[in-house]
Write a protein that holds these residues in place. Sequence first.
Motif, mmCIF file in Angstrom:
data_model
loop_
_atom_site.group_PDB
_atom_site.id
_atom_site.type_symbol
_atom_site.label_atom_id
_atom_site.label_comp_id
_atom_site.label_asym_id
_atom_site.label_seq_id
_atom_site.Cartn_x
_atom_site.Cartn_y
_atom_site.Cartn_z
ATOM 1 N N VAL A 228 0.836 -1.203 0.000
ATOM 2 C CA VAL A 228 0.000 0.000 0.000
ATOM 3 C C VAL A 228 0.867 1.248 0.000
ATOM 4 N N LYS A 229 1.850 1.279 0.900
ATOM 5 C CA LYS A 229 2.719 2.457 0.948
ATOM 6 C C LYS A 229 3.992 2.162 1.724
ATOM 7 N N TRP A 230 4.986 3.002 1.441
ATOM 8 C CA TRP A 230 6.238 3.031 2.191
ATOM 9 C C TRP A 230 6.154 4.206 3.134
ATOM 10 N N GLU A 231 6.592 4.023 4.352
ATOM 11 C CA GLU A 231 6.594 5.111 5.327
ATOM 12 C C GLU A 231 7.965 5.166 5.986
ATOM 13 N N LYS A 232 8.672 6.263 5.768
ATOM 14 C CA LYS A 232 9.994 6.416 6.361
ATOM 15 C C LYS A 232 9.824 6.768 7.834
ATOM 16 N N ILE A 233 10.374 5.940 8.699
ATOM 17 C CA ILE A 233 10.278 6.151 10.143
ATOM 18 C C ILE A 233 11.336 7.157 10.582
ATOM 19 N N ASP A 234 12.571 6.875 10.227
ATOM 20 C CA ASP A 234 13.696 7.773 10.493
ATOM 21 C C ASP A 234 14.779 7.430 9.480
ATOM 22 N N GLU A 235 15.986 7.902 9.705
ATOM 23 C CA GLU A 235 17.040 7.647 8.729
ATOM 24 C C GLU A 235 17.476 6.178 8.697
ATOM 25 N N TYR A 236 17.048 5.400 9.678
ATOM 26 C CA TYR A 236 17.487 4.008 9.769
ATOM 27 C C TYR A 236 16.430 2.978 9.385
ATOM 28 N N PHE A 237 15.161 3.319 9.526
ATOM 29 C CA PHE A 237 14.097 2.340 9.311
ATOM 30 C C PHE A 237 12.960 2.912 8.467
ATOM 31 N N SER A 238 12.309 1.998 7.729
ATOM 32 C CA SER A 238 11.101 2.318 6.976
ATOM 33 C C SER A 238 10.093 1.206 7.198
ATOM 34 N N ASP A 239 8.826 1.578 7.200
ATOM 35 C CA ASP A 239 7.748 0.595 7.301
ATOM 36 C C ASP A 239 7.114 0.414 5.936
ATOM 37 N N VAL A 240 6.791 -0.838 5.622
ATOM 38 C CA VAL A 240 6.081 -1.160 4.402
ATOM 39 C C VAL A 240 4.697 -1.650 4.821
ATOM 40 N N HIS A 241 3.662 -0.934 4.398
ATOM 41 C CA HIS A 241 2.285 -1.300 4.710
ATOM 42 C C HIS A 241 1.777 -2.222 3.596
ATOM 43 N N VAL A 242 1.341 -3.411 4.003
ATOM 44 C CA VAL A 242 0.933 -4.441 3.059
ATOM 45 C C VAL A 242 -0.523 -4.806 3.311
ATOM 46 N N ASN B 263 -5.933 -9.526 6.527
ATOM 47 C CA ASN B 263 -5.696 -8.328 7.322
ATOM 48 C C ASN B 263 -4.471 -7.595 6.790
ATOM 49 N N ASP B 264 -4.287 -6.379 7.244
ATOM 50 C CA ASP B 264 -3.135 -5.590 6.818
ATOM 51 C C ASP B 264 -1.956 -5.859 7.743
ATOM 52 N N VAL B 265 -0.763 -5.772 7.172
ATOM 53 C CA VAL B 265 0.462 -6.056 7.897
ATOM 54 C C VAL B 265 1.426 -4.897 7.679
ATOM 55 N N VAL B 266 2.177 -4.567 8.727
ATOM 56 C CA VAL B 266 3.224 -3.561 8.608
ATOM 57 C C VAL B 266 4.554 -4.257 8.868
ATOM 58 N N LEU B 267 5.453 -4.160 7.888
ATOM 59 C CA LEU B 267 6.770 -4.781 8.011
ATOM 60 C C LEU B 267 7.816 -3.679 8.109
ATOM 61 N N ARG B 268 8.716 -3.797 9.059
ATOM 62 C CA ARG B 268 9.763 -2.791 9.252
ATOM 63 C C ARG B 268 11.057 -3.292 8.621
ATOM 64 N N TYR B 269 11.664 -2.418 7.828
ATOM 65 C CA TYR B 269 12.914 -2.734 7.155
ATOM 66 C C TYR B 269 13.994 -1.757 7.577
#
Length: 113
Positions: A69-83, A88-94
Motif C-alpha cells: 500500500v505504501k512506504w513510510e519512512k520512520i527515520d534515517e534508519y528504518f522504513s515501514d512497508v504497509h501491506v 488483514n493488513d500487515v506492517v513490516l519494518r525494514y
Amino acid sequence: MISFEQRRLLHKYVVYDMAVQSLQRDYKVIENLKLSKVYLPILEGFLDDISQECYNAKRLLAKDKIRVVKWEKIDEYFSDVHVATAGNDVVLRYASQAIKTQVEKLLLSHQNK
C-alpha cells in the motif's frame, strides 16, 4: 496471514522495487553527464531487467491478493512497508542499510550476467 513463501516473495518485490527506484533516480543524474551515451545503455539494460522481475513478483503477489500500500519512512534508519492482504493488513519494518546492501548485491549480480 502471510505465509513464509509469500513473505519471501514480498521481500523480493521490496528489494526489486527499491532497485528500480534507485536506477530511475540515477538515470536522471547520468543523463547530464558528458559520457551519458556510454552509461545510459548499460543503465537501461539494468532497468529493463529489474523492472521485469519487479513486475513478475508484483503479479505473483496479486494472485494471492497481496499488495504494497505504501512506504513510510520512520527515520534515517528504518522504513515501514504497509501491506494489504486478503485477511488483514500487515506492517513490516525494514532497516534502510540492509535494503541498500541487498539492492547493491542484486545490481552486482545482474552486472555479472
